[in-house]
Structures are given as structure tokens and as C-alpha cells.
Design an enzyme around this catalytic site. Structure first.
Site, PDB file in Angstrom:
ATOM      1  N   GLY A  44       0.828  -1.194   0.000  1.00  0.00           N
ATOM      2  CA  GLY A  44       0.000   0.000   0.000  1.00  0.00           C
ATOM      3  C   GLY A  44       0.860   1.241   0.000  1.00  0.00           C
ATOM      4  N   GLY A  45       0.197   2.382   0.026  1.00  0.00           N
ATOM      5  CA  GLY A  45       0.929   3.635   0.047  1.00  0.00           C
ATOM      6  C   GLY A  45      -0.018   4.807   0.008  1.00  0.00           C
ATOM      7  N   GLY A  46       0.491   5.969   0.414  1.00  0.00           N
ATOM      8  CA  GLY A  46      -0.288   7.188   0.414  1.00  0.00           C
ATOM      9  C   GLY A  46       0.562   8.337  -0.066  1.00  0.00           C
ATOM     10  N   MET A 105       2.291  10.410   1.632  1.00  0.00           N
ATOM     11  CA  MET A 105       3.506  10.694   2.395  1.00  0.00           C
ATOM     12  C   MET A 105       4.370   9.482   2.672  1.00  0.00           C
ATOM     13  SD  MET A 105       1.607  13.218   5.020  1.00  0.00           S
ATOM     14  CE  MET A 105       0.217  12.120   4.985  1.00  0.00           C
ATOM     15  N   ALA A 106       3.810   8.280   2.551  1.00  0.00           N
ATOM     16  CA  ALA A 106       4.585   7.093   2.916  1.00  0.00           C
ATOM     17  C   ALA A 106       4.153   5.914   2.064  1.00  0.00           C
ATOM     18  CB  ALA A 106       4.404   6.775   4.403  1.00  0.00           C
ATOM     19  N   VAL A 166       3.897   1.557   2.171  1.00  0.00           N
ATOM     20  CA  VAL A 166       3.773   0.485   3.158  1.00  0.00           C
ATOM     21  C   VAL A 166       4.197  -0.829   2.511  1.00  0.00           C
ATOM     22  CG1 VAL A 166       2.252  -0.723   4.745  1.00  0.00           C
ATOM     23  CG2 VAL A 166       1.879   1.700   4.280  1.00  0.00           C
ATOM     24  N   ASP A 186      -7.002  11.694  10.436  1.00  0.00           N
ATOM     25  CA  ASP A 186      -7.166  11.159   9.082  1.00  0.00           C
ATOM     26  C   ASP A 186      -8.016   9.887   9.115  1.00  0.00           C
ATOM     27  OD1 ASP A 186      -6.900  11.175   6.342  1.00  0.00           O
ATOM     28  OD2 ASP A 186      -4.960  10.180   6.319  1.00  0.00           O
TER      29      ASP A 186
END
Length: 696
Positions: free
Chosen positions: A17-19, A21-22, A24, A133
Site C-alpha cells: 500500500g501507500g499514500g 507521504m509514505a 507500506v 485522518d
């Protein structure tokens, strides 16, 4: 990142996963042998010191949370420019996937999910942590149905930093609280607003506010009323809609005061007495401080209006004879004289002070020098260099171990170029004592786990601890030898330690000797390194074939035995005892149907053993089967006849019958009487021959 190892223990397996800012990753913790989730800060943020500082601080705060509905944070670290957080890995999916596939959800399921999220938020708020969030993407659902809230801490770090790129917020704008959208500091009630939107989305399958851009969605949070959930999904109970409406009030003061208050509402909203409660509406107690008020006006003659709330100053100008008059104006004459006098006096005083300071500086002035950088220098050279420029090395000199700086070299100093200092200023140095060695304790006699724990407590990584196992008389799992030896000094980061661990005494499985001859038994024992003494071979009559082993002692087949082992005894049959009676029994039997072929099988249970197959063959007509049966005073013989695996007859041959027929251990005589007719199953035959006709 895939394939790399962080902190020497977290092996990156795959991205999950990921967003904004980071990213995963799924990783394997090689130290604790478990899967973990590793969140890695994106590269574009690693040089923003303020962001990194907040990121680490908030991640460490989140690690203090211990709640069954919060993803546990195990570790926070940095390797090079990679900043990472190690978290619990949850096998399952996120709530966003569930909503996409199944929304609208059943009311009880949605309330159950919201209850667990609210419980997690209550725990976080009690620890001073605001999520900021909350959205379905950050709600994980394990395979066991347990709800886990993730991304605690990083959301606060993002909103607290100077980062304002659209990518940092676009994923969450649909769940923003109005105060969040305005840029006002978001608190606990902002999390409850976001939870209200998540519950709304679970029950209606849609978001409350949509727009063409993040800005338009944010404005709707601020300005537009939400479409009531029951207007979208009439199956929602009024008590549940009330919770959503209260959580999503635009003013924080009108929402739930705490997560605990909302949790209590969620836990009881599906009770029968609440399902059809009245619709919730907000009622305000007290006056609105922002409302327009009528204030009494001032009159120009200095008197107040109604209420006498404001009065004119005694020295204020007053209206007289058609104009304002100043009571002090008459007192003032030649207004510039006094200021000029005071200005002249001030100039004289300032000039005197300046000359005094200059004179004092000439007497007390201490020159300044640039402090040279002596880090990495040998201590004596560093002291000499500092003294050359008029500086003094502080005593005593601080020392600490260092892996990077050589022994007796300077690790750091409190001031250095381009700093300046006055002559004779004291400079503090920290000097290396070299690599910090550790002393290996005595480990022999300890268990493997105790020894490994003792070594890791000294700072020796488990990767540097090697274990070897071998057979030994000492108990299994005990340390029998170590290298380096006890009290030796080692470098904990580079030197390895070897432990030799006992596997216990070497054993072999005891062979199965039953039914073997003496020679065969000796060969089997010798193959396993075991021995059989002649005096331990016991020969005696037994209900077992002559010359065969019928019992072994003290080890049963498969028991572990240590070579050469304890004394092993075997019992060998010399033939049947005198009391035994042997009869040659005859059974005449044909196929089940005339002209057809049947398989005949005869099973005997007698003093020699149970359910031995005495005969088996296929016949097309009646044939006589002859076999021996052995009876003893305590064991009769039972004969079972099967035609095509169907039991046809069951005959009991007693010890007494065998005696009357003349059967004994030596003669093995056969009585010739034949039973001419079929006997029903279970009836005992009196003679030693039976005829079983075809058919049942």
C-alpha cells in the site's frame, strides 16, 4: 526496497500500500520470526528536518498506544535517508474495499464496526493523540473480523508541518471536518466528525459531500447541510441517524463532547426501546455572544444615555458656546521650550556614557580567537593546537567508547570553527576509549535460550550467535561448550560466539524381534549397535511357533535405547506346552450359488493368536479345507467361514471337544466325523468337521 533489510532484521518482501507521504511494505522480522508492516517515508520528505522530527515524535507517541482495535507500532528507526515505522501486519482487507463491494452494509454490522473504531479513538484521545485522518482506507479488517485503526501519528505530523501539496490531503478531503478544512487546529471532535462520515458511507453507500475538486468538497463541508441518511436509505433506524447527525454538526461544540459519549450511544442505539426514538435536533442554552446588541449612546455634553454605562472623562473637551474647548489649553504656553531643554540634557548624558564605555573597554578588553576544529585529532595534538591560540582544555577530559574514532582521539568538542571565543576560554573535549568490548560470561550448564539471552543483553546481535548441536550425556538443550571461553573480551558488533548444545544421549529405536528366530533377532540388534547376551535368551514352551521369539524385555519395539544399551532379554518358544490340544479341523464349503465361483476365506482365533487366516482360495464346487486349531484350558478356538467376504458361519471349538476328539500337542490327530448339514451362524459344532453348503 523489495529484498532489502532494514535495521539488520526487517526483510522487505512486497509493497502492500501507500499514500501521499509514505509507502507500506510487508516485511519479515528475522529476529522474532513474524511478518510485520513497514511504513517508509517518501524520499521527497526526508530532507525536511521539521517534518522528519515530527514524524518520528508522533510515531513514537502512537507506539505508546496499547488497544485491541489499534494497529500496534513495534519500532521506529532510520537507516541512511530511510525513515521507517514498523507496525503490526494485519491479514485481511480495509474498510474501503468492503464499502466498494458490499455497501450499503447491514445496520448492525456498520454499528459494530463504528463501535470498535470509536473505542480505539477514545483510547488515543486519552493519551493525547489525535488521528486527523479517519477514513475507510485507514480501517483494517482482519480475517477474524477484528477492526484495527492504523496511521496514528503520521496524520498529525503531516498537518503540523509546512507541507501543503495537494497530494498530501486529496485522499482525505471527503472526510475533513469543517475546522480542518478552514485550517484551524483539529482536535478530538474532528476525529468524531470523520467517524460520522465513515458511518454515513457504510449505511448509504455514498459520501455526504462530492465535488469536482478538493476545494469544492471542502467548501461543502463548511457551507452545505448533509442529506439526511434516512432519505438515502430508509432502512436506517432513527436512533442510528441521530448519531450520524450529531457527529457531523459543523460546529464542534454541537457534536459529541468525547469519543466515550459517542461510544455509549453506539452501544445502545440498536436496543428495541431506542430504534424509533424522536429525531435529534440541536438546542442551544444561553445567549449567542455573536448576536447584535443595542448599546446606549454618548451625549455630547458628557452625560450618558440610558443605563448611565459610559461617562465622559473629566479632562475631555466639552461643547461650549458652539465649539469644543480644551480645559488644559489655557495652561499651555510656549510649548517648544521644555522639549528643547530636555533634548540637550539627554545629548550631554549620552556623550558622557559613550566616552566612559570606550575608556573602560580599553582597560578590560579581552581579545577573541577562532576556535580550531580538532575533532579526529590525537588528544595531545588537539591540546597543543588549542593552547597555541590561547584556549584551555577543560579537565577532567570526558571519555566514551567509539567504533568510528580511534583510541585517544577527539570525538567531539563543544565549540569549533567558525565559533569564536575569548582567550583563556575553556573548551570541553570528548575523547575515544576505542571500541567498547564486552566480557563473555560462563554459559556452560545453561539452557540454549538462557545463554542466547545473556549474550544479547550484552549487545551481541543474535545473528552473531552460532549454535551447534551434538549428542552428549548431558540433558538436551544444555550448553556443553562455548567459544570464546568465559571471561574473554569480544567486540559485540563484529565478533561471533559459538555455543555447542547437547542433543542428549545418542539413542536408536528398539527393533521389533517378535516372530524372529534367534539368529534373526541377533542380526537386527547388531545392526543398531546393540548386543544380546546368551544368558538373556530364555527358551520355554509357549503358544507360539517353535524357535520364534514371542516376547522381548524390557524395551518394546520403537522404544529409544542407548547403545550398547541395557541388557535385553528375549523369550523363544520351544513348542506348545503339554496342556495344549491340537486338532486338524476340516470344513467343507462350496460357492454361494450353484455353478458360480466364490472366494472362500477361513479365519481362526485360538490359543496361538486371534483372527489368523487359516485358508483362502476360490471354489466352483464344494471343497474341504483342512487346518490345525490349538486350544488351551483358558482359550477355546473360534472358526469363521466367509464366502465372498460375507460371513457364512461361526464355529466354536472348545478345549473339551478337542480332548474328546483325541487332539493333543503331540499327536495332532484328526477326528473324521463330518457335519452333514449347515448349522446356523453362532451355533457350536460338536465335531471337528463341518460341511458348509453353497448359498446363504
Amino acid at each position: 526496497m523489495i529484498g532489502t533489510r532494514l535495521a539488520g532484521r526487517y526483510e522487505i518482501l512486497e509493497r502492500v500500500g501507500g499514500g501521499g507521504m509514505a509507502l507500506v511494505y510487508k516485511a519479515h522480522d528475522t529476529l522474532l520470526h513474524r511478518n510485520v508492516a513497514v511504513k517508509v517515508l517518501r524520499q521527497q520528505y526526508v530532507h525536511d528536518e521539521e517534518f522528519v522530527r515530527r514524524f518520528r515524535r508522533e510515531a513514537q507517541s502512537a507506539a505508546s498506544l496499547s488497544h485491541s482495535n489499534v494497529v500496534s507500532v513495534y519500532d521506529v528507526g532510520q537507516e541512511g535517508e530511510t525513515h521507517f515505522i514498523v507496525m503490526e501486519y494485519v491479514e485481511g482487507c480495509n474498510l474501503n474495499d468492503i464499502i466498494k463491494e458490499q455497501a450499503p452494509l447491514q445496520v448492525d454490522r456498520a454499528v459494530h464496526i463504528a463501535t470498535q473504531i470509536c473505542d480505539a479513538l477514545g483510547s488515543a484521545h486519552a493519551n493525547g493523540i489525535i488521528h486527523r485522518d479517519i477514513k475507510p482506507h485507514n480501517i483494517l479488517i482482519g480475517k477474524n473480523g477484528r477492526i484495527k485503526v492504523t496511521d496514528f501519528g503520521i496524520a498529525r505530523a503531516a498537518t503540523s508541518s509546512s507541507i501543503t501539496q495537494t497530494g498530501s490531503v486529496i485522499g482525505s478531503v471527503h472526510y475533513f471536518s469543517p475546522e480542518h478544512a478552514k485550517g484551524v487546529s483539529a482536535g478530538e471532535k474532528s476525529d468524531l466528525y470523520s467517524l460520522g462520515i465513515v458511518l454515513y458511507q457504510m449505511l448509504t453507500g455514498k459520501l455526504p459531500f462530492l465535488g469536482e475538486s478538493p476545494i469544492s468538497v471542502a467548501l461543502k463541508h463548511l457551507q452545505e447541510d448533509v442529506e439526511e441518511p434516512r432519505a438515502v436509505n430508509p432502512m436506517i433506524p432513527q436512533s442510528v441517524e441521530n448519531i450520524i447527525l450529531k457527529a457531523m454538526r459543523k460546529s464542534p461544540e454541537e457534536r459529541y463532547s468525547t469519543a466515550g459519549e459517542m461510544l455509549r450511544d453506539l452501544e445502545t442505539c440498536l436496543s428495541p426501546q431506542r430504534l424509533n426514538e424522536p429525531k435529534w435536533t440541536y438546542s442551544s442554552d444561553g445567549d449567542d455572544e455573536e448576536a447584535t446588541r443595542v448599546m446606549p449612546a454618548l451625549r455630547v455634553d458628557g452625560q450618558s444615555g440610558a443605563g448611565d454605562e459610559l461617562r465622559a472623562s473629566a479632562d475631555a473637551p466639552v461643547w461650549r458656546n458652539g465649539k469644543y474647548e480644551d480645559p488644559e489649553e489655557e495652561k499651555r504656553s510656549n510649548p517648544w521650550i521644555k522639549p528643547i531643554i530636555w533634548f540637550a540634557v539627554l545629548l550631554v548624558m549620552l556623550g558622557g556614557a559613550w566616552y566612559g564605555v570606550k575608556a573602560l573597554q580599553e582597560i578590560l578588553i579581552i581579545p577573541e580567537v577562532t576556535v580550531p576544529d580538532v575533532t579526529g585529532w590525537p588528544l595531545e595534538d588537539a591540546k597543543e593546537r588549542l593552547e597555541e591560540v590561547g584556549l584551555v582544555v577543560a579537565q577532567p577530559i570526558a571519555e566514551e567508547p567509539s567504533r568510528d574514532v580511534a583510541l585517544n582521539h577527539v570525538i567531539r568538542q563543544d565549540k569549533k570553527d567558525p565559533d569564536t571565543a575569548k582567550v583563556n576560554t575553556t573548551i570541553r573535549l570528548v575523547v575515544s576509549t576505542g571500541i567498547e568490548m564486552v566480557t563473555i560470561p560462563p554459559l556452560e550448564g545453561k539452557t540454549k535460550s538462557e545463554a542466547v539471552t545473556a549474550l544479547t543483553d550484552l549487545g551481541i546481535p543474535e545473528l552473531n550467535i552460532e549454535t551447534k548441536e551434538e549428542f552428549d550425556d548431558r540433558p538436551a538443550g544444555e550448553v556443553i561448550e562455548q567459544f570464546p571461553s568465559a571471561n574473554d573480551s569480544v567486540d559485540p558488533m563484529t565478533d561471533s560466539v559459538t555455543l555447542k548444545i547437547s542433543k542428549g544421549p545418542d539413542t536408536v529405536p528398539m527393533p521389533d524381534l517378535i516372530g524372529k528366530t534367534v539368529d534373526e533377532a541377533e542380526a537386527l540388534l547388531e545392526k543398531e549397535g546393540l548386543t544380546l547376551k546368551k544368558e538373556n535368551i530364555v527358551e520355554e514352551p509357549a503358544y507360539y511357533p517353535a524357535g520364534k521369539v514371542y516376547e522381548q524385555f524390557p524395551y518394546k519395539p520403537g522404544n529409544p535405547v542407548k547403545p550398547p544399551g541395557e541388557e535385553i532379554m528375549i523369550y523363544v518358544s520351544t513348542g506348545l506346552p503339554d496342556e495344549a490340544r491340537v486338532t486338524t479341523y476340516k470344513v467343507t464349503v462350496g460357492p454361494r450359488q450353484e455353478g458360480a465361483e466364490s472366494e472362500i476365506r477361513i479365519v481362526v482365533s485360538d490359543a496361538m493368536g486371534d483372527r489368523k487366516e487359516a485358508a483362502k482360495r476360490k471354489v466352483k464346487q464344494q471343497e474341504t479345507f483342512s487346518f490345525d486349531v490349538v486350544t488351551s484350558p483358558s482359550k477355546n478356538a473360534v472358526i469363521e467361514v466367509f464366502q465372498d467376504d460375507v460371513k457364512n458361519n461361526h464355529i466354536t471349538w472348545t478345549y473339551q471337544q478337542a480332548g474328546e476328539a483325541g487332539g493333543n500337542a503331540s499327536s495332532g490327530e484328526t477326528a473324521e466325523e463330518t457335519q452333514p448339514e449347515h448349522q446356523p451362524e453362532g451355533e457350536q459344532q460338536s465335531d471337528d468337521e463341518i460341511t458348509v453348503p453353497g448359498g446363504l
